[in-house]
Design a protein around this motif. Structure first.
Motif, PDB file in Angstrom:
ATOM      1  N   ASP A  35       0.823  -1.194   0.159  1.00  0.00           N
ATOM      2  CA  ASP A  35      -0.084   0.014   0.068  1.00  0.00           C
ATOM      3  C   ASP A  35       1.022   1.358   0.054  1.00  0.00           C
ATOM      4  N   TYR A  36       2.007   1.281   0.735  1.00  0.00           N
ATOM      5  CA  TYR A  36       2.770   2.635   0.760  1.00  0.00           C
ATOM      6  C   TYR A  36       3.466   2.848  -0.619  1.00  0.00           C
ATOM      7  N   GLN A  37       3.621   1.928  -1.671  1.00  0.00           N
ATOM      8  CA  GLN A  37       3.979   2.494  -2.931  1.00  0.00           C
ATOM      9  C   GLN A  37       3.016   2.769  -3.785  1.00  0.00           C
ATOM     10  N   MET A  38       1.588   1.898  -3.766  1.00  0.00           N
ATOM     11  CA  MET A  38       0.493   2.397  -4.319  1.00  0.00           C
ATOM     12  C   MET A  38       0.116   3.939  -3.824  1.00  0.00           C
ATOM     13  N   SER A  39       0.040   4.274  -2.539  1.00  0.00           N
ATOM     14  CA  SER A  39       0.031   5.461  -2.040  1.00  0.00           C
ATOM     15  C   SER A  39       0.909   6.607  -2.690  1.00  0.00           C
ATOM     16  N   ALA A  40       1.984   6.266  -2.855  1.00  0.00           N
ATOM     17  CA  ALA A  40       2.971   7.287  -3.547  1.00  0.00           C
ATOM     18  C   ALA A  40       2.458   7.459  -4.989  1.00  0.00           C
ATOM     19  N   PHE A  41       2.155   6.223  -5.696  1.00  0.00           N
ATOM     20  CA  PHE A  41       1.778   6.339  -7.146  1.00  0.00           C
ATOM     21  C   PHE A  41       0.440   7.150  -7.196  1.00  0.00           C
ATOM     22  N   LEU A  42      -0.617   7.098  -6.287  1.00  0.00           N
ATOM     23  CA  LEU A  42      -2.047   7.849  -6.280  1.00  0.00           C
ATOM     24  C   LEU A  42      -1.472   9.199  -6.152  1.00  0.00           C
ATOM     25  N   MET A  43      -0.554   9.414  -5.158  1.00  0.00           N
ATOM     26  CA  MET A  43      -0.446  11.038  -4.936  1.00  0.00           C
ATOM     27  C   MET A  43       0.367  11.547  -6.290  1.00  0.00           C
ATOM     28  N   ALA A  44       1.065  10.600  -6.674  1.00  0.00           N
ATOM     29  CA  ALA A  44       1.676  11.401  -8.135  1.00  0.00           C
ATOM     30  C   ALA A  44       0.751  11.676  -9.069  1.00  0.00           C
ATOM     31  N   VAL A  45      -0.153  10.763  -9.129  1.00  0.00           N
ATOM     32  CA  VAL A  45      -1.520  10.917 -10.251  1.00  0.00           C
ATOM     33  C   VAL A  45      -2.335  12.230  -9.705  1.00  0.00           C
ATOM     34  N   TYR A  46      -2.417  12.326  -8.480  1.00  0.00           N
ATOM     35  CA  TYR A  46      -3.255  13.548  -7.897  1.00  0.00           C
ATOM     36  C   TYR A  46      -2.614  14.839  -8.325  1.00  0.00           C
ATOM     37  N   PHE A  47      -1.041  14.841  -8.472  1.00  0.00           N
ATOM     38  CA  PHE A  47      -0.467  16.132  -8.747  1.00  0.00           C
ATOM     39  C   PHE A  47       0.006  16.302 -10.595  1.00  0.00           C
ATOM     40  N   ARG A  48       0.129  14.955 -10.787  1.00  0.00           N
ATOM     41  CA  ARG A  48       0.472  15.075 -12.316  1.00  0.00           C
ATOM     42  C   ARG A  48      -0.617  14.854 -13.151  1.00  0.00           C
ATOM     43  N   GLY A  49      -1.972  14.123 -12.581  1.00  0.00           N
ATOM     44  CA  GLY A  49      -3.091  13.681 -13.551  1.00  0.00           C
ATOM     45  C   GLY A  49      -2.449  12.694 -14.441  1.00  0.00           C
ATOM     46  N   MET A  50      -3.339  12.220 -15.210  1.00  0.00           N
ATOM     47  CA  MET A  50      -3.052  10.742 -16.295  1.00  0.00           C
ATOM     48  C   MET A  50      -3.577  11.679 -17.712  1.00  0.00           C
ATOM     49  N   THR A  51      -2.900  10.882 -18.581  1.00  0.00           N
ATOM     50  CA  THR A  51      -3.310  11.146 -19.834  1.00  0.00           C
ATOM     51  C   THR A  51      -4.495  10.605 -20.441  1.00  0.00           C
ATOM     52  N   GLU A  52      -5.254  10.767 -21.380  1.00  0.00           N
ATOM     53  CA  GLU A  52      -6.528   9.955 -21.658  1.00  0.00           C
ATOM     54  C   GLU A  52      -6.171   8.696 -22.043  1.00  0.00           C
ATOM     55  N   ALA A  53      -5.125   8.240 -22.388  1.00  0.00           N
ATOM     56  CA  ALA A  53      -4.725   7.042 -22.815  1.00  0.00           C
ATOM     57  C   ALA A  53      -4.789   6.134 -21.486  1.00  0.00           C
ATOM     58  N   GLU A  54      -3.718   6.907 -20.747  1.00  0.00           N
ATOM     59  CA  GLU A  54      -3.621   6.104 -19.384  1.00  0.00           C
ATOM     60  C   GLU A  54      -4.934   5.940 -18.512  1.00  0.00           C
ATOM     61  N   THR A  55      -5.686   6.736 -18.694  1.00  0.00           N
ATOM     62  CA  THR A  55      -7.043   6.893 -17.835  1.00  0.00           C
ATOM     63  C   THR A  55      -7.898   5.781 -18.243  1.00  0.00           C
ATOM     64  N   LEU A  56      -7.807   5.736 -19.615  1.00  0.00           N
ATOM     65  CA  LEU A  56      -8.575   4.390 -20.027  1.00  0.00           C
ATOM     66  C   LEU A  56      -7.900   3.212 -19.878  1.00  0.00           C
ATOM     67  N   THR A  57      -6.886   3.033 -19.774  1.00  0.00           N
ATOM     68  CA  THR A  57      -6.124   1.743 -19.589  1.00  0.00           C
ATOM     69  C   THR A  57      -6.364   1.369 -18.118  1.00  0.00           C
ATOM     70  N   MET A  58      -6.099   2.216 -17.444  1.00  0.00           N
ATOM     71  CA  MET A  58      -6.220   2.073 -15.835  1.00  0.00           C
ATOM     72  C   MET A  58      -7.805   1.650 -15.707  1.00  0.00           C
ATOM     73  N   THR A  59      -8.500   2.240 -16.145  1.00  0.00           N
ATOM     74  CA  THR A  59      -9.990   1.799 -15.931  1.00  0.00           C
ATOM     75  C   THR A  59     -10.203   0.541 -16.687  1.00  0.00           C
ATOM     76  N   LEU A  60      -9.951   0.043 -17.569  1.00  0.00           N
ATOM     77  CA  LEU A  60      -9.936  -1.391 -18.296  1.00  0.00           C
ATOM     78  C   LEU A  60      -9.396  -2.195 -17.152  1.00  0.00           C
ATOM     79  N   GLU A  61      -8.005  -1.833 -16.765  1.00  0.00           N
ATOM     80  CA  GLU A  61      -7.385  -3.018 -16.085  1.00  0.00           C
ATOM     81  C   GLU A  61      -7.993  -3.004 -14.674  1.00  0.00           C
ATOM     82  N   VAL A  62      -8.748  -2.057 -14.025  1.00  0.00           N
ATOM     83  CA  VAL A  62      -9.363  -2.193 -12.826  1.00  0.00           C
ATOM     84  C   VAL A  62     -10.589  -2.898 -12.966  1.00  0.00           C
ATOM     85  N   ALA A  63     -11.296  -2.608 -14.225  1.00  0.00           N
ATOM     86  CA  ALA A  63     -12.627  -3.225 -14.512  1.00  0.00           C
ATOM     87  C   ALA A  63     -12.370  -4.844 -14.478  1.00  0.00           C
TER      88      ALA A  63
END
Ligand code: URA
Length: 440
Positions: A35-63
């Protein structure tokens, strides 16, 4: 691959590839990424955002991290609806029967309330004996027969989202537009419907407090849905004040029934007609205007109310409370909240009012908490109304009289009464489709 490198990549504002996203979500669900590494990743997304392609890929992976529900056992087009959450939002209880009455299937998985917002599962469970955990074959059979079924979310729907959401909740990363889009759309895609109508709330009681953020979230979600092959439309709707008059589980079912009888409050009725019209439009039933007429007719003919009663009966519930809502068990105590001064109601903080309802017992504090289905409130005055000093603003309902003091205080702190009438806010701000955004 190393999680350290993916965190660094996102921290530096670079884009993760499909392979990297796949590896990260898979290994996080397996428990191999802490969780501590995923937390760091989430915080990086919070500040850096994600591209449209990344958001789609992450959505499909989570689904795809859990069950992808196959609704092909249900005939015809299935249309889903999702609200980003609010106070007094009982629209699913109204629009699902309307849409079913107009000949479009609704096979819907809903959630429970958490925090100041309510959840459809809790509302329906306030109906005596109502079953919300239903096996697949029975779920399909109910939808094929009646046109709709609303059930609790299956345990293995987007398990990555369950873990990520819990982590976001404790790492101050909930209010990130791409992360909310991933979270909502992964569950919608996994739930299997052909079309998705999103009701993105904006204002004091919503996740997104500004119109700009709400439109940005809606655009991301519509883009994900369309790219994943689902027709998707979003309406941006007001949550600056609670929807309708009743807040609390059985009180909201009662108001849904009144609305299906054509006797509901005007804001709730209007929003439900707009949502239903767009769901029917997505399912190919005609233009948004002709679909609205169909929705209105389903209320006038009583067919939509009959569908709700039929669904309740099919799921083991006592449908007599739908035909006679006064049969719902009443809270043992009630208290009137009186206006402390004369003037116009100029502001109602939805979040504060939702918290007041929770203090009465209508919501749960933690995922495992219990709720009192009878508790809640009925709003007698809303923004724009004129009140005299001592006039009733709201009636609170609870099972224990000692709950009233803090709830009343929270309620009064959430309402402003001033000399001058405030500018009226629209109920629907905008409609977002793949073609663009139309502001009303
Ligand atoms: N609702 C969700 O399901 N996820 C979020 O991130 C926010 C609201």
């Amino acid at each position: 691959m190393r999680m350290y490198d993916l965190i660094m990549k996102k921290r530096n504002g670079e884009e993760l590839s499909k392979e990297e996203m796949h590896w990260m979500i898979q290994n996080y669900v397996k428990g191999e990424i802490p969780d501590y590494q995923m937390s760091a990743f989430l915080m990086a997304v919070y500040f850096r955002g994600m591209t449209e392609a990344e958001t789609l890929t992450m959505t499909l992976e989570v689904a795809h991290s859990g069950d992808m529900v196959d609704l092909s056992g249900i005939e015809g087009i299935k249309v889903d609806k999702h609200s980003t959450g609010g106070v007094g939002d009982k629209t699913t209880l109204i629009v699902a029967p309307i849409v079913a009455a107009c000949g479009v299937k609704v096979a819907k998985m809903s959630g429970r309330g958490l925090g100041h917002t309510g959840g459809t599962v809790d509302k329906l469970e306030s109906i005596p004996n109502m079953r919300m955990k239903i096996e697949r074959e029975e779920f399909f059979s109910i939808v094929n027969r009646i046109g709709l079924s609303v059930v609790g979310q299956s345990g293995n729907l987007a398990p990555a989202d369950k873990k990520l959401y819990a982590l976001r909740d404790v790492t101050a990363t909930v209010d990130s537009i791409p992360l909310i889009a991933v979270s909502i759309m992964s569950k919608k895609l996994a739930a299997g419907s052909d079309c998705i109508l999103l009701d993105v709330k904006t204002g004091s009681g919503a996740f997104m407090k500004t119109l700009e953020d709400s439109v940005a979230l809606a655009k991301e979600m519509v883009s994900i849905g369309e790219q994943a092959g689902k027709r998707t439309v979003a309406l941006i709707t007001d949550m600056d004040l609670p929807l309708g008059q009743n807040i609390g589980n059985s009180l909201e079912v009662i108001e849904a029934v009144q609305t299906l009888r054509g006797e509901g409050p005007s804001d709730l009725t209007e929003l439900c007609l707009c949502l239903s019209a767009d769901m029917l439009y997505l399912a190919g039933k005609g233009s948004p205007e002709s679909c609205r007429t169909l929705a209105e007719q389903s209320i006038e003919s009583g067919e939509a109310l009959r569908r709700l009663a039929a669904m309740v009966e099919a799921q083991g519930g006592d449908a007599s409370v739908i035909w006679n809502p006064e049969k719902f068990a009443k809270a043992a105590y009630q208290r009137e909240v009186l206006a402390p001064r004369e003037g116009f109601v100029t502001k109602m903080n939805s979040e504060g009012i939702g918290i007041a309802a929770c203090l009465l017992g209508a919501g749960r504090e933690t995922v495992d908490g219990t709720i009192d289905y009878r508790a809640g409130m009925v709003l007698k005055k809303k923004t724009g109304d004129y009140v005299r000093e001592g006039e009733v603003l709201a009636v609170l309902y609870a099972s224990h009289p000692e709950l009233f003091a803090s709830a009343e205080k929270k309620y009064l702190d959430s309402v402003a009464i001033e000399e001058k009438k405030a500018k009226e806010l629209p109920l629907i701000y905008a409609r977002v489709t793949k073609e663009g955004t139309l502001f009303y």
